[in-house]
Design a protein around this motif. Structure first.
Motif, PDB file in Angstrom:
ATOM      1  N   LYS A 194       0.998  -1.303   0.734  1.00 34.25           N
ATOM      2  CA  LYS A 194       0.247   0.490   0.071  1.00 34.25           C
ATOM      3  C   LYS A 194       0.605   1.184   0.065  1.00 34.25           C
ATOM      4  O   LYS A 194       2.000   1.215   1.033  1.00 34.25           O
ATOM      5  CB  LYS A 194      -1.043   0.583   1.133  1.00 34.25           C
ATOM      6  CG  LYS A 194      -1.355   1.786   1.330  1.00 34.25           C
ATOM      7  CD  LYS A 194      -2.849   1.842   1.207  1.00 34.25           C
ATOM      8  CE  LYS A 194      -4.167   2.574   1.628  1.00 34.25           C
ATOM      9  NZ  LYS A 194      -3.888   3.795   1.671  1.00 34.25           N
ATOM     10  N   ASN A 195       0.516   2.032  -0.690  1.00 31.58           N
ATOM     11  CA  ASN A 195       1.164   3.505  -1.059  1.00 31.58           C
ATOM     12  C   ASN A 195       0.164   4.299  -0.617  1.00 31.58           C
ATOM     13  O   ASN A 195      -0.737   4.273  -0.662  1.00 31.58           O
ATOM     14  CB  ASN A 195       1.995   3.272  -1.910  1.00 31.58           C
ATOM     15  CG  ASN A 195       1.335   2.700  -3.332  1.00 31.58           C
ATOM     16  OD1 ASN A 195       0.194   4.060  -3.824  1.00 31.58           O
ATOM     17  ND2 ASN A 195       1.564   1.959  -3.982  1.00 31.58           N
ATOM     18  N   SER A 196       0.559   5.826  -1.417  1.00 35.16           N
ATOM     19  CA  SER A 196       0.277   7.261  -0.937  1.00 35.16           C
ATOM     20  C   SER A 196      -1.013   7.069  -2.306  1.00 35.16           C
ATOM     21  O   SER A 196      -2.157   7.719  -1.507  1.00 35.16           O
ATOM     22  CB  SER A 196       0.835   8.339  -1.006  1.00 35.16           C
ATOM     23  OG  SER A 196       1.663   8.386  -2.681  1.00 35.16           O
ATOM     24  N   ALA A 197      -1.122   6.616  -2.785  1.00 33.74           N
ATOM     25  CA  ALA A 197      -2.335   6.904  -4.141  1.00 33.74           C
ATOM     26  C   ALA A 197      -3.603   6.658  -3.674  1.00 33.74           C
ATOM     27  O   ALA A 197      -3.725   5.447  -2.744  1.00 33.74           O
ATOM     28  CB  ALA A 197      -2.081   5.499  -5.315  1.00 33.74           C
ATOM     29  N   ALA A 198      -4.447   7.085  -3.537  1.00 30.69           N
ATOM     30  CA  ALA A 198      -5.804   6.926  -3.301  1.00 30.69           C
ATOM     31  C   ALA A 198      -6.610   5.186  -3.158  1.00 30.69           C
ATOM     32  O   ALA A 198      -7.599   5.358  -2.400  1.00 30.69           O
ATOM     33  CB  ALA A 198      -7.302   8.030  -3.442  1.00 30.69           C
ATOM     34  N   THR A 199      -6.281   4.601  -4.306  1.00 32.20           N
ATOM     35  CA  THR A 199      -7.127   3.700  -4.202  1.00 32.20           C
ATOM     36  C   THR A 199      -5.999   2.724  -4.905  1.00 32.20           C
ATOM     37  O   THR A 199      -4.936   3.177  -5.500  1.00 32.20           O
ATOM     38  CB  THR A 199      -8.089   3.652  -5.899  1.00 32.20           C
ATOM     39  OG1 THR A 199      -7.468   4.060  -6.908  1.00 32.20           O
ATOM     40  CG2 THR A 199      -9.024   5.159  -6.063  1.00 32.20           C
ATOM     41  N   ALA A 200      -6.408   1.374  -5.375  1.00 24.37           N
ATOM     42  CA  ALA A 200      -5.189   0.238  -5.707  1.00 24.37           C
ATOM     43  C   ALA A 200      -5.535   0.150  -6.809  1.00 24.37           C
ATOM     44  O   ALA A 200      -3.627   0.110  -7.475  1.00 24.37           O
ATOM     45  CB  ALA A 200      -5.540  -1.414  -5.311  1.00 24.37           C
TER      46      ALA A 200
END
Length: 171
Positions: free
Chosen positions: A103-109
């Motif tokens: 999981k990173n800082s992006a809002a969605t997968a």
């Protein structure tokens, strides 16, 4: 190629045998390459294995641990595989291992897929990948019936991971 089948009286015997095999493979990679990469799955089933593995004598500073799959939730969320790994593997002797989350800082997968794929690709060849199977037959978040399943199974995609939206799993 033949498939070897193993039978165990209970989950504890399975955990002991699996830990012995995983430690041997990690140790061999550390000796040959100076490092090893362990990829693990979440879920309820592997917790005994993970806890036993955490107590093994190994140069854990040379081991990188990452995930075979992750829900796109905060690392402290009850459904986070990262949380499960931190609570069951990255303690005792294994607290010296390096952990790389998906999981990173992006809002969605879907938006975070490229960054997660790059992160995994930078790790190089995995030493050991431990996969489980959910009650619905999914493994590594490749859910039967998912519209994204063909993309997840495409070995020519160039991606080290893919965002999957399961039809029936709670995320």
């Amino acid at each position: 190629m033949s498939i070897e089948r193993f039978n165990f009286a209970d989950a504890q015997q399975l955990d002991v045998a699996l830990v012995a095999g995983v430690v041997a493979l990690l140790q061999a990679d550390i000796e040959q390459h100076g490092r090893a990469i362990l990829v693990v799955s979440g879920g309820r089933t592997p917790t005994g294995f993970l806890q036993l593995l955490s107590r093994q004598t190994l140069d854990w500073r040379r081991v990188t641990v990452t995930l075979a799959d992750e829900r796109w939730v905060d690392a402290e969320h009850a459904d986070s595989n990262e949380k499960l790994i931190r609570q069951n593997l990255l303690l005792n002797n294994a607290d010296a291992a390096t952990f790389i989350g998906l999981k990173n800082s992006a809002a969605t997968a879907t938006l975070g897929q490229a960054m997660a794929s790059q992160t995994l690709a930078r790790l190089g060849r995995f030493t050991v990948v431990i996969l489980g199977m959910g009650e619905d037959g999914h493994t590594a978040s490749l859910f039967p019936g998912s519209a994204d399943l063909p993309s997840g199974l495409n070995m020519e995609s160039g991606l080290a991971c893919i965002a999957i939206t399961p039809e029936h799993a709670a995320y």
